[in-house]
Design an enzyme around this catalytic site. Structure first.
Site, PDB file in Angstrom:
ATOM      1  N   LYS A  65       0.838  -1.193   0.000  1.00  0.00           N
ATOM      2  CA  LYS A  65       0.000   0.000   0.000  1.00  0.00           C
ATOM      3  C   LYS A  65       0.876   1.247   0.000  1.00  0.00           C
ATOM      4  O   LYS A  65       1.958   1.273   0.595  1.00  0.00           O
ATOM      5  CB  LYS A  65      -0.895  -0.042   1.241  1.00  0.00           C
ATOM      6  N   SER A  77      -9.496   1.031   2.013  1.00  0.00           N
ATOM      7  CA  SER A  77      -8.541   1.936   1.410  1.00  0.00           C
ATOM      8  C   SER A  77      -7.368   1.223   0.734  1.00  0.00           C
ATOM      9  O   SER A  77      -6.572   1.869   0.042  1.00  0.00           O
ATOM     10  CB  SER A  77      -8.009   2.900   2.479  1.00  0.00           C
ATOM     11  N   SER A  91     -10.325  -1.981   5.638  1.00  0.00           N
ATOM     12  CA  SER A  91      -9.548  -1.621   4.452  1.00  0.00           C
ATOM     13  C   SER A  91      -8.708  -2.736   3.841  1.00  0.00           C
ATOM     14  O   SER A  91      -8.161  -2.564   2.757  1.00  0.00           O
ATOM     15  CB  SER A  91      -8.637  -0.428   4.766  1.00  0.00           C
TER      16      SER A  91
END
EC number: 3.5.1.4
Length: 572
Positions: A141, A216, A240
């Site tokens: 990420k 996310s 997420s």
């Protein structure tokens, strides 16, 4: 449009950043126009494009599609494959995924190939692998710091400010022999369930471009689903990791706090804020339970040596006995959170899973009524997530006159941090809910002794199927387990099919509140065309008590095997 808006600094920064990213794809890896998604909005599935576009060789396709994480490492360390050719194959596939879905932020292909070449030299020189994950291609990420690389998290003010050091988890993964090939896209402010920001744009779902890719850690979910990375590393505070796993039909694992190094990331808030209220955690996203296990068994036992936010942890081996009679596994089915009534296909797939598990000889299934404490968790989780305010994020946006993305406009504003007294009161409420939730797991006998009632819960990931873009509703089915610090994971079950549409049949019963009203709109044929859900994944969530992370992985394996044995959707 005013001259102020035209000249806003964020626009030039975003153009430069996207150009930098786009030119990092070699010309020979660029897709022909005929393979690119159509500009008009259609439910287009692009998962097969990497296999058909001609950029990947037959060997590339085998490397990226036919191996598990463990068998790929074995092939490299036994000299059947080199780390460099494996890395090159995944870099190519990641580049293709980027062109189809816009899932990447930082393309680390040159450094990844250099790293792979050094691993090959180490193996040749010493006759042994660099580490237990030698040559494993992974992605991370965008929030994770990699020295010399931006951690912009899609915010213009953070672009072109490369990290000066690695996040602890990055150092740990490099010590294990991993090769980091890319960083992946996130939503603006990291606080949305659809990965869209002003710098990099929106990540699209490769199964259906009309529905969300999740957030996310949305870029991670997409890249792993497109086989552009063996394992993706995401974070989770409201869902997420699990939400992108659900949206993309893959597996996601949210650990308990302290199992996987989390600190040292750029999250747009002041350092230490997260530990004052509700802590996010880091975990893997993968295409199988076995790949999750491969990652966690190497990371969890070493985490305490690399990060101050981790606890000592072991990762067991071998078979696990259940808490039922003769060591049978006991699985609880919890269908509702009391705030959002699950839509019909969600309840349907939970019932299908229950029926399949009951046909397996060593699994007992028990229905669990919705605990009153669980209905209170989402509201408290929402308040705690906002307890630290949004001052730094608001400052970053204002620095370059960057506007809020459309979905964020009604949901984000500068706010002061809660007082110590207010946070203390919220944490006291949290402790009370944690204590009350113990009663669903344990029973007390007449002598006052306690015994575990079941090994894991199965419940929905969300009260709806994968929704259209920017229409994810409540997160109570995911954020509640962060509040309680239970590890939680997602298993894909099957695809949404024609039989799930129930056209002309509306939901009955009264609305449970505003969250439920918005959720019902996702099934209301006057508002939503249900056909948008066709072929999207339907998944379940599996949850054990706090810190039972190893048991969760084993229960995932038990449940996943049971679903496969009793018949599973061939599209998954």
């Amino acid at each position: 449009m005013s001259s102020c808006e035209v000249d806003a600094p964020w626009k030039g920064i975003a153009r430069r950043k996207r150009a930098e990213r786009d030119t990092a794809i070699p010309a020979v890896w660029k897709l022909d126009q005929k393979h690119l998604p159509k500009e008009n909005r259609e439910p287009e599935n692009v998962l097969s494009v990497p296999d058909q576009c001609g950029i990947l060789t037959a060997k590339d396709l085998t490397i990226t599609s036919r191996y598990s994480a463990r068998s790929l490492i074995s092939a490299i360390t036994s000299n059947h494959l080199t780390a460099k050719e494996v890395t090159a194959a995944f870099c190519k596939r990641a580049a293709i995924a980027q062109q189809l879905t816009n899932c990447l932020t930082e393309l680390l292909f040159p450094s990844a190939l250099q790293r792979a070449e050094s691993l090959d030299k180490h193996l040749a020189e010493y006759g042994k692998p660099f580490g237990p994950l030698h040559g494993l291609p992974i992605s991370m990420k965008d929030s994770f710091n990699i020295m010399g690389v931006d951690s912009s998290i899609g915010i213009a003010a953070l672009c072109f400010k490369p990290a000066k050091s690695n996040s602890p988890l990055v150092d740990l993964l490099l010590s294990l022999g991993c090769v980091i090939i890319a960083k992946t896209n996130v939503p603006q402010t990291l606080a949305a369930l659809d990965s869209n920001n002003n710098v990099f744009g929106r990540t699209m779902n490769p199964i259906n471009r009309l529905v969300t890719a999740g957030g996310s850690s949305g870029g991670e979910g997409v890249l792993v689903a497109m086989k552009g990375s063996m394992i993706g590393v995401g974070t989770d505070i409201g869902g997420s990791i699990r939400i992108p796993a659900m949206c993309n039909g893959i597996y996601g694992f949210k650990p308990s706090v302290g199992r996987v190094p989390h600190g040292g990331q750029e999250v747009g808030s002041l350092y230490g804020d997260g530990r004052a209220a509700m802590e996010a955690v880091t975990g893997p996203i993968a295409r199988s339970v076995q790949d999750l296990d491969t990652f966690l068994k190497e990371v969890v036992p070493r985490a305490e040596m690399w990060a101050e936010d981790c606890v000592p942890g072991n990762w067991g081996v071998g078979e696990m006995k259940g808490c039922g009679k003769n060591g049978n596994f006991v699985v609880g089915i919890m269908r509702r959170d009391g705030n959002c009534e699950p839509l019909p296909p969600v309840l349907k797939v939970i019932e299908e899973v229950k029926q399949k598990l009951t046909r397996v000889g060593n699994i007992e299934v028990v229905d669990i009524p919705t605990p009153q404490a669980w209905t209170k968790c989402q509201g408290l989780a929402n308040r705690l997530m906002a307890a630290n305010g949004a001052t730094r994020m608001a400052d970053l946006l204002e620095e370059t006159k960057e506007p809020l993305a459309p979905w964020m406009q009604r949901r984000f504003k500068r706010s002061p941090a809660r007082s110590i007294a207010e946070v203390r009161d919220m944490q006291a409420q949290r402790s009370s809910l944690e204590r009350r939730m113990l009663d669903i797991w344990y029973q007390t006998d007449k002598d006052g002794s306690r015994k575990r009632k079941f090994d894991a819960l199965i419940c929905p990931v969300a009260p709806h199927p994968v929704p259209p873009i920017d229409r994810w509703n409540a997160v109570g089915y995911t954020s509640s387990f962060v509040l309680l610090d239970y590890p939680a994971a997602v298993i894909p079950v099957r695809r949404f099919d024609e039989g799930d549409l129930e056209l002309g049949k509306e939901m009955g019963g009264p609305s449970l509140g505003s969250w439920d009203e918005r959720n019902r709109q996702l099934w209301d044929e006057k508002i939503t065309d249900r056909k948008v859900y066709l072929d999207t994944p339907l998944s379940i969530q599996v949850v054990p008590p706090k810190l039972h992370d190893f048991e969760l992985c084993r229960m995932m394996d038990v449940i996943d095997r049971a679903l496969s044995t009793t018949g599973r959707d061939s599209k998954l």
